[in-house]
Design an enzyme around this catalytic site. Structure first.
Site, PDB file in Angstrom:
ATOM      1  N   GLY A 351       1.007  -1.102  -0.013  1.00 28.41           N
ATOM      2  CA  GLY A 351      -0.142   0.054  -0.157  1.00 28.41           C
ATOM      3  C   GLY A 351       0.793   1.046  -0.217  1.00 28.41           C
ATOM      4  N   GLY A 374      -3.994  -4.929   1.135  1.00 26.32           N
ATOM      5  CA  GLY A 374      -4.791  -5.597   1.956  1.00 26.32           C
ATOM      6  C   GLY A 374      -4.202  -7.312   2.315  1.00 26.32           C
TER       7      GLY A 374
END
Ligand code: 3PG
Ligand code: MG
Length: 395
Positions: A351, A374
């Protein structure tokens, strides 16, 4: 890993369907790819298959389209990939159907076809089995190399494995092996630095790694909730009230487990949440009401950096400040350059943290930068990934 990989099956000359994560950031104005890390990350897998004269059928999602949205076509990715492979990459009009089947069937050895965005079909995210079967029709073997999507139970990650012999690609294997080895068998001292905005997202990670790490550094939005649980006032900063009790429990657990837990002692605050805001550095005991915590301060850096320097394994997930605003990047930049200078296993979890180190040009200086956001969080929480669990087990 416990699943079979590409090296366990004969791929020579076969039609191989490869799920990749080509969900790359695209500039909304120009349509240009702004970070091609995820494309480069699967090149070892593709080259391995090409050297065995396999016929490559690649599939991916891009963004979160509602039906067919031309701006989320994978065509620009085909072009970039073709430059990297130094081979033509044919772009299919769709990902299933008779035309696509013909295109897949007519591939010669070592040719490459990229299917159009899987999410143009809502069946993909519903893990629709008829859709999975239509994809399976295109190939003899399925290779999952899309680590970033393995936390999703979709047709191209889970459903498909019912219809084809299914193995892991080299990137998936590397991601899993690196992250699990660091968590289960780290060189010590082992330090985790957890930052980022969303507290509730990360509580599961903290709970899981408290049993594994020697030291835990918490900052960013996370930090504010932990400091609030120690009764410091955090001004206007977003604090998840529901998570305060949990933060308190985790602080107690860290104490019981002998984990050295470090929180910021000073912070950079701003009078509004804005890149141009007026800012100053204050102790955590004097955050003015109406101001926002935007970054860690210099005294905190003086505590965090030596702790990192002494570590032999570091996992970093989540910026320590508001990295989107240039003015509040200092803490995260200092952490990143410190990690880059270490003679240690340094892992950056997906991320926005990954984007930050890529942008800083530190990729080569870190042990591993996860291509998953995730998916990486899930692994750090100690949870199984459905896209991995559904691959063929090793005998
Ligand atoms: C990601 O970018 O995290 C992966 O590609 C998964 O995308 P998603 O969050 O839209 O499922
Ligand atoms: Mg995501």
């Amino acid at each position: 890993m416990n699943q079979q990989t590409m090296r366990d099956v004969d791929v020579s000359g076969k039609q191989v369907l490869i799920r990749v994560d080509f969900n790359v950031p695209i500039d909304p104005e120009t349509g240009a790819i702004t970070d091609d890390t995820r494309i480069r990350a699967v090149l070892p897998t593709l080259n391995h298959l090409l050297s065995r004269r396999a016929r490559l059928i690649l599939c991916s999602h891009l963004g979160r389209p509602k039906g067919k949205e031309q701006r989320l076509s994978l065509a620009p990715v085909a072009e970039r990939l073709s430059q990297f492979l130094n081979l033509p990459v044919k772009m299919a009009e769709d990902c299933t159907g008779s035309k696509v089947e013909e295109a897949a069937q007519s591939l010669a050895e070592a040719q490459v076809l990229l299917l159009e965005n899987l999410r143009f079909h809502p069946e993909e995210e519903k893990n629709d089995l008829a859709f999975a079967q239509a994809l399976a029709k295109l190939a003899d073997i399925f290779v999952n190399d899309a680590f970033g999507v393995c936390h999703r139970s979709h047709a191209s990650t889970v459903g498909i494995t019912k219809y084809l012999p299914s193995v892991a690609g080299l990137l998936l294997e590397k991601e899993l092996d690196t992250l699990t080895r660091a968590l289960d068998n780290p060189r010590r001292p082992f330090t985790a630095l957890i930052g980022g905005k969303k507290v509730s997202d990360k509580m599961g990670i903290i709970r899981n790694i408290l049993d594994k790490v020697d030291s835990l550094l918490i900052a960013g939005g996370m930090g504010s909730t932990f400091l609030k649980s120690l009764r410091y006032s955090m001004g206007q900063s977003m604090v998840e009230e529901e998570a305060i009790g949990l933060a308190q429990t985790l602080i107690d657990e860290a104490g019981q487990k002998g984990v050295h837990l470090l929180l910021p002692i000073d912070v950079v605050v701003a009078d509004r949440f804005d890149p141009q805001a007026k800012s100053k550095t204050v102790s955590i005991a004097s955050v003015p009401s109406g101001w926002y915590v935007m970054d860690i301060g210099p005294r905190t850096i003086e505590v965090f950096v030596p702790k990192l320097r002494k570590s032999k394994t570091v996992i970093w997930n989540g910026p320590v400040g508001v990295f989107e605003f240039l003015k509040f990047q200092k803490g995260s930049r200092t952490i990143a350059t410190t990690l880059a200078s270490l003679d240690a296993t340094t892992i950056v979890g997906g991320g926005s943290t990954a984007e930050a180190v890529v942008e800083m040009g530190l990729v080569e200086k870190l042990t591993h930068i996860s291509t998953g956001g995730g998916a990486c969080l899930r692994l750090l929480e100690g949870k199984a990934l459905p896209g991995v669990a559904s691959l063929m087990a090793k005998d």
